[in-house]
Design a protein around this motif. Structure first.
Motif, PDB file in Angstrom:
ATOM      1  N   ALA A   1       8.021   5.386  -8.371  1.00 45.54           N
ATOM      2  CA  ALA A   1       7.873   3.947  -8.238  1.00 45.54           C
ATOM      3  C   ALA A   1       6.714   3.608  -7.308  1.00 45.54           C
ATOM      4  O   ALA A   1       6.485   4.311  -6.323  1.00 45.54           O
ATOM      5  CB  ALA A   1       9.158   3.344  -7.693  1.00 45.54           C
ATOM      6  N   GLU A   2       6.012   2.516  -7.617  1.00 45.99           N
ATOM      7  CA  GLU A   2       4.903   2.079  -6.778  1.00 45.99           C
ATOM      8  C   GLU A   2       5.413   1.347  -5.551  1.00 45.99           C
ATOM      9  O   GLU A   2       6.197   0.404  -5.651  1.00 45.99           O
ATOM     10  CB  GLU A   2       3.952   1.186  -7.560  1.00 45.99           C
ATOM     11  N   CYS A   3       4.957   1.781  -4.379  1.00 46.60           N
ATOM     12  CA  CYS A   3       5.355   1.166  -3.110  1.00 46.60           C
ATOM     13  C   CYS A   3       4.677  -0.199  -2.970  1.00 46.60           C
ATOM     14  O   CYS A   3       3.450  -0.304  -3.106  1.00 46.60           O
ATOM     15  CB  CYS A   3       4.945   2.070  -1.955  1.00 46.60           C
ATOM     16  N   PRO A   4       5.433  -1.256  -2.693  1.00 49.02           N
ATOM     17  CA  PRO A   4       4.842  -2.583  -2.526  1.00 49.02           C
ATOM     18  C   PRO A   4       4.032  -2.717  -1.235  1.00 49.02           C
ATOM     19  O   PRO A   4       3.193  -3.600  -1.116  1.00 49.02           O
ATOM     20  CB  PRO A   4       6.048  -3.519  -2.520  1.00 49.02           C
ATOM     21  N   ALA A   5       4.256  -1.831  -0.264  1.00 47.75           N
ATOM     22  CA  ALA A   5       3.558  -1.924   1.019  1.00 47.75           C
ATOM     23  C   ALA A   5       2.188  -1.244   1.001  1.00 47.75           C
ATOM     24  O   ALA A   5       1.206  -1.808   1.459  1.00 47.75           O
ATOM     25  CB  ALA A   5       4.417  -1.326   2.130  1.00 47.75           C
ATOM     26  N   CYS A   6       2.129  -0.006   0.457  1.00 45.97           N
ATOM     27  CA  CYS A   6       0.866   0.737   0.526  1.00 45.97           C
ATOM     28  C   CYS A   6       0.266   1.049  -0.843  1.00 45.97           C
ATOM     29  O   CYS A   6      -0.851   1.538  -0.925  1.00 45.97           O
ATOM     30  CB  CYS A   6       1.053   2.027   1.321  1.00 45.97           C
ATOM     31  N   GLY A   7       1.020   0.810  -1.924  1.00 43.04           N
ATOM     32  CA  GLY A   7       0.503   1.051  -3.264  1.00 43.04           C
ATOM     33  C   GLY A   7       0.648   2.478  -3.759  1.00 43.04           C
ATOM     34  O   GLY A   7       0.278   2.788  -4.887  1.00 43.04           O
ATOM     35  N   SER A   8       1.189   3.361  -2.947  1.00 41.32           N
ATOM     36  CA  SER A   8       1.409   4.745  -3.364  1.00 41.32           C
ATOM     37  C   SER A   8       2.346   4.756  -4.566  1.00 41.32           C
ATOM     38  O   SER A   8       3.252   3.944  -4.679  1.00 41.32           O
ATOM     39  CB  SER A   8       2.039   5.540  -2.218  1.00 41.32           C
ATOM     40  N   THR A   9       2.139   5.694  -5.469  1.00 40.10           N
ATOM     41  CA  THR A   9       2.993   5.776  -6.655  1.00 40.10           C
ATOM     42  C   THR A   9       4.011   6.904  -6.550  1.00 40.10           C
ATOM     43  O   THR A   9       4.569   7.335  -7.544  1.00 40.10           O
ATOM     44  CB  THR A   9       2.149   5.979  -7.930  1.00 40.10           C
ATOM     45  N   GLY A  10       4.276   7.375  -5.342  1.00 40.21           N
ATOM     46  CA  GLY A  10       5.191   8.493  -5.162  1.00 40.21           C
ATOM     47  C   GLY A  10       6.585   8.115  -4.695  1.00 40.21           C
ATOM     48  O   GLY A  10       7.344   8.971  -4.278  1.00 40.21           O
TER      49      GLY A  10
ATOM     50  N   CYS B   1       4.295   5.952   3.494  1.00 44.12           N
ATOM     51  CA  CYS B   1       4.455   5.004   4.611  1.00 44.12           C
ATOM     52  C   CYS B   1       5.915   4.839   5.030  1.00 44.12           C
ATOM     53  O   CYS B   1       6.214   4.091   5.952  1.00 44.12           O
ATOM     54  CB  CYS B   1       3.848   3.653   4.265  1.00 44.12           C
ATOM     55  N   GLU B   2       6.828   5.501   4.339  1.00 42.08           N
ATOM     56  CA  GLU B   2       8.266   5.489   4.627  1.00 42.08           C
ATOM     57  C   GLU B   2       8.928   4.116   4.487  1.00 42.08           C
ATOM     58  O   GLU B   2       9.986   3.863   5.056  1.00 42.08           O
ATOM     59  CB  GLU B   2       8.548   6.104   5.993  1.00 42.08           C
ATOM     60  N   THR B   3       8.322   3.229   3.705  1.00 41.25           N
ATOM     61  CA  THR B   3       8.912   1.930   3.412  1.00 41.25           C
ATOM     62  C   THR B   3      10.036   2.104   2.402  1.00 41.25           C
ATOM     63  O   THR B   3       9.895   2.825   1.423  1.00 41.25           O
ATOM     64  CB  THR B   3       7.847   0.971   2.834  1.00 41.25           C
ATOM     65  N   SER B   4      11.162   1.437   2.643  1.00 40.34           N
ATOM     66  CA  SER B   4      12.257   1.398   1.668  1.00 40.34           C
ATOM     67  C   SER B   4      12.132   0.111   0.877  1.00 40.34           C
ATOM     68  O   SER B   4      11.839  -0.941   1.443  1.00 40.34           O
ATOM     69  CB  SER B   4      13.603   1.433   2.383  1.00 40.34           C
ATOM     70  N   PHE B   5      12.346   0.189  -0.437  1.00 41.33           N
ATOM     71  CA  PHE B   5      12.248  -0.985  -1.286  1.00 41.33           C
ATOM     72  C   PHE B   5      13.176  -0.841  -2.481  1.00 41.33           C
ATOM     73  O   PHE B   5      13.667   0.248  -2.769  1.00 41.33           O
ATOM     74  CB  PHE B   5      10.795  -1.220  -1.736  1.00 41.33           C
TER      75      PHE B   5
END
Length: 78
Positions: free
Chosen positions: A28-37, A11-15
């Motif tokens: 790391a798990e993305c807080p926006a979409c839950g992807s673990t990549g 989703c290209e979210t930076s966190f």
């Protein structure tokens, strides 16, 4: 523990995450979409140097290094 910046490839979210140095490059798990990549990104930092009116002056990393992507030593004029 250190603060690291990550970017989700889905989703290209930076966190940011606070992690130990040994876990810094682990996905790391993305807080926006839950992807673990999520992958760690290069990021800049700011330092303080003596000389300001309060005893220290704010100096962005790029100014302290001479500016640009490599501190100006490669001649790229950034």
């Amino acid at each position: 523990m250190a603060l690291y910046e990550y970017k989700c490839p889905d989703c290209e979210t930076s966190f940011e995450l606070m992690r130990s140095m040994s876990a810094a490059d682990a996905p790391a798990e993305c807080p926006a979409c839950g992807s673990t990549g999520g992958r760690r990104q290069l990021s800049t930092f700011t330092s303080l140097k003596p000389g300001g009116s309060e005893g220290f002056a704010y100096t962005p990393a790029t100014e302290r290094l001479g500016g640009g992507c490599c501190g100006g030593s490669c001649g790229c004029a950034h």
